[in-house]
Design an enzyme around this catalytic site. Structure first.
Site, PDB file in Angstrom:
ATOM      1  N   ASP A 342       0.833  -1.193   0.000  1.00 20.90           N
ATOM      2  CA  ASP A 342       0.000   0.000   0.000  1.00 20.90           C
ATOM      3  C   ASP A 342       0.874   1.252   0.000  1.00 20.90           C
ATOM      4  OD1 ASP A 342      -2.627   1.412   0.537  1.00 20.90           O
ATOM      5  OD2 ASP A 342      -1.523   1.982   2.343  1.00 20.90           O
ATOM      6  N   GLU A 378       1.678  -0.508  -5.018  1.00 18.25           N
ATOM      7  CA  GLU A 378       0.761   0.576  -5.347  1.00 18.25           C
ATOM      8  C   GLU A 378       1.654   1.797  -5.518  1.00 18.25           C
ATOM      9  OE1 GLU A 378      -3.347   2.610  -3.689  1.00 18.25           O
ATOM     10  OE2 GLU A 378      -1.762   2.162  -2.248  1.00 18.25           O
TER      11      GLU A 378
END
Length: 728
Positions: A342, A378
């Site tokens: 993330d 990401e």
């Protein structure tokens, strides 16, 4: 109680069958107490007198799995110098393998008083906070083997443990929303039939429900608020939270592996749940605030590139050790197959700017365990210069946000989308080829947990996040969505048909694109969140997957039809290596294939080769792509030549029906295998296709008969047709 010196490594609580070794790092504290917690609310404190390189440690004979514990750090409380030690706060072990309980929010878990932020708060947090748990590391893995699926064969399914399983009609009530549900035959059967190879779980590291959300009657549903990087989230366990969550998670991984499905974790190593200077003191902040967090020049405050209040200090050797130890633990002890990171740009911020040569990437590259599993970034954060799609090191794959945006733009009729769409369809060589990566570096997706579901993408122009309690200010406002003429739910059959077709267009485009496709859980059954594009706090039926079996007749029919179509598209991709190339297209005939045709060619709907003028036309929204199955340049695993059927992909994203002419000299006999203009999508193996669509055979001396794509009248954004052929 006997207290032996113990060892400084491994960090955390390590049970060896006779007792437990405890080790915790802190340079800021003067003294550390290990507190053993008892069910009657009392605690036994043991000072950790041994210290090696600022690691305090002790071995306690007879301390068994299930024992709850925490630390109290005695030391300076001087926020102006970045120091926030406070012995009245019971602290979680950063290396805890399991965490018990939940936070009862109140002033007790904060290091300051609400009415006087500069005044130290000495209220005891122990009755109000979570506790670390000693776990038994022994587990019968049997003959568990990692599937080790190559990227070119991978189909990722992003799912939430609770959201995927909470409403499934085939699950017993006591298992819904848990790790055990993932191992249930009903869930595994769905994934296997869908053709999924890799289950990507949204955060399962122990996370915290934010104080603000709890006060609003909401929860941190998504889980991007980690406090325990080694501990499976205890609320997803059906067996208990005194270590049982570890066994239950391992059992789920073992069952999924038996079905040939990989498990990768969405991990949040960019920040923790302790927030900014006004956040709670739960673990890292009280142990050694300046070693764990990136602070500003005024060390009372935190530098935040994540939008959550803090960012971990990626140049600290202790932070890097924590992350690498955590990654190795989940691979070696929990048997997971990879990670999706993330806000991964934050991990590259060794100083201020994003740096692909940062220490974190160096450590991952040389690690013999972590470097061998799937690593997905990401590739952005909210800091300056944080959008880094295409800029991660060669070992990494990336969520391709540009793929998502371009495909959405094409199918909603945006001008000048065609040329970039061609690049995204073929693996985004403009992003990945220059650093030696392949098409498989691109994780292609149209939707994910963050944003509209697939159903809502074609049903809403605007977000509808009122239920989040922020007056609809939260969430992305520029969604690149199109409601097909009506906002929200409708009984208009023409709009409903158009939306169904658009969903088929997105699914088909995703599965026919080079790269690695990712499906968001429930999109295959047309799940909706009622236009909420930021359901991070919606732990309710709004965010849980609605299965066709539990819906009304109309919704169930739509979900069942789309599920059948999605399955067919996934298996079409799996059956044809021409859609799963490991190298970029050459744009010319390939040496050694004895084929005079290029490996890829681009045509106008009229069957003419595309010119630069055609690409530059602002309103161009249709094209034909020829994929030559006889010109695949990469060999098989044993060096054999790979051949396949060849395909024509005919895309019509214009508002009107179009006639497509099959290009001359690119095949003799054609068969339509997918037509998204039809409700059933003509999936493979469903029988003959009407002659009005399939009669494209060329008689001697004649031209190809035009192939007409489906349309739905004015304002229609529709129709993708693909046709395979074999040379006679």
């Amino acid at each position: 109680m006997q207290v032996w010196p113990g060892e400084a490594y491994p960090l955390g609580a390590t049970y060896d069958g006779a007792g437990t070794n405890f080790a915790v790092f802190t340079e800021a504290a003067n003294r550390v107490e290990l507190c053993l917690l008892h069910d009657d609310g009392s605690e036994t404190a043991v000072e950790l007198r041994e210290s090696d390189a600022f690691v305090r440690h002790a071995y306690l004979p007879g301390v068994m799995p299930g024992q709850r514990y925490g630390f109290r750090a005695h030391g300076p409380y001087a926020p102006e110098r970045g120091l926030r030690c406070n012995s009245s706060k019971l602290l979680l072990d950063p290396y805890a393998r399991a965490i018990s309980g939940s936070i009862r929010w109140g002033e007790e878990v904060y290091g300051y008083h609400f009415d006087s932020p500069d005044k130290r708060n000495d209220l005891d947090s122990a009755p109000h906070t979570m506790t670390s748990v000693v776990v038994n590391p022994y587990f019968d893995w049997g003959d568990d083997r990692r599937p080790r699926i190559g990227y070119h064969e991978t189909v990722i399914y992003e799912a939430h443990v609770k959201g995927l399983t909470m409403r499934h009609p085939g699950l017993p009530d006591e298992l819904r929303g848990t790790y055990a549900a993932l191992a249930h035959p009903a869930i595994i059967e769905h994934l296997v039939e869908l053709g999924v190879t890799t289950l990507e779980l949204m955060p399962v590291h122990q996370f915290v429900n934010d104080h603000r959300l709890v006060d609003m009657g909401l929860n941190n549903y998504w889980g991007y608020n980690t406090i325990g990087f080694f501990a499976p989230h205890n609320a997803y366990a059906s067996w208990g939270d005194r270590g049982q969550q570890v066994l239950e998670f391992k059992s789920a991984v073992r069952a999924l592996h038996e079905a040939g499905i990989e498990v990768i974790l969405d991990v949040v190593y960019n920040h923790t749940a302790e927030g900014n200077h006004l956040g709670p003191t739960l673990s890292f902040k009280g142990l050694d605030n300046p070693q764990y967090y990136r602070l500003t020049d005024d060390q009372r405050y935190y530098m935040d590139t994540t939008g959550t209040g803090n960012s971990l200090l990626m140049r600290s050797p202790h932070v890097l050790q924590l992350i690498m130890d955590s990654l190795r633990y989940w691979v070696t002890e929990m048997h997971v197959d990879g990670f999706r990171f993330d806000l991964a740009a934050t991990l590259a911020r060794q100083f201020h700017e994003v740096d692909r040569l940062s220490s974190f990437f160096d450590l991952v590259q040389q690690d013999p365990v972590v470097s061998q599993v799937k690593l997905i970034a990401e590739p952005w954060d909210v800091g300056e210069g944080g959008y880094q799609v295409g800029n991660f090191p060669p070992l990494w794959t990336e969520w391709n946000g540009k793929y998502r945006d371009t495909v959405r733009d094409l199918w909603r009729g945006e001008p000048r989308a065609l040329a970039e769409f061609a690049s995204r369809l073929t693996g985004s060589s403009d992003l990945y080829q220059d650093d030696g990566r392949r098409p498989l570096a691109s994780i292609n997706f149209v939707t994910c947990h963050d944003g509209f579901t697939l159903h809502d993408l074609v049903s809403y122009n605007d977000k509808h996040n009122e239920a989040n309690g922020e007056d609809n200010r939260d969430g992305e406002s520029h969604n690149r969505s199109w409601n097909c003429g009506t906002e929200g739910e409708t009984d208009d059959p023409a709009v409903r048909e158009l939306r169904a077709r658009q969903m088929r267009n997105f699914i088909a485009t995703l599965m026919l694109s080079q790269g690695v496709p990712m499906i968001s859980h429930g999109d295959e059954v047309a799940r909706t969140q009622g236009g909420n594009n930021n359901a991070y706090c919606q732990d309710s039926e709004l965010a849980w997957v609605q299965w066709p079996e539990e819906l009304g007749e109309g919704a169930a029919g739509l979900g069942a039809e789309l599920l059948a179509f999605t399955r067919a598209m996934v298996w079409l991709r799996k059956d044809h290596p021409v859609f799963r190339r490991r190298r970029f297209f050459h744009g010319r005939p390939v040496e050694g294939t004895h084929d005079e045709l290029s490996d890829i060619a681009w045509f106008t709907p009229e069957g003419k080769e595309m010119t630069q003028r055609d690409w530059d036309r602002a309103q161009a929204s249709a094209l034909t792509v020829f994929l030559n199955g006889n010109a695949i340049s990469e060999p098989g695993t044993r060096g054999e030549r790979i051949t396949d059927d060849s395909f024509l992909l005919m895309f019509n994203a214009s508002p009107t029906p179009l006639d497509f002419v099959v290009p001359v000299n690119h095949g003799r006999q054609w068969e339509v295998v997918v037509d998204t203009g039809r409700p059933e999508g003509v999936p493979p193996g469903t029988g003959p296709v009407p002659s009005s669509v399939t009669d494209t055979r060329r008689a001697p001396g004649s031209s190809y008969r035009p192939m007409r794509t489906a349309g739905a009248g004015p304002a229609c954004r529709t129709a993708l047709v693909s046709a395979s052929w074999t040379i006679r």
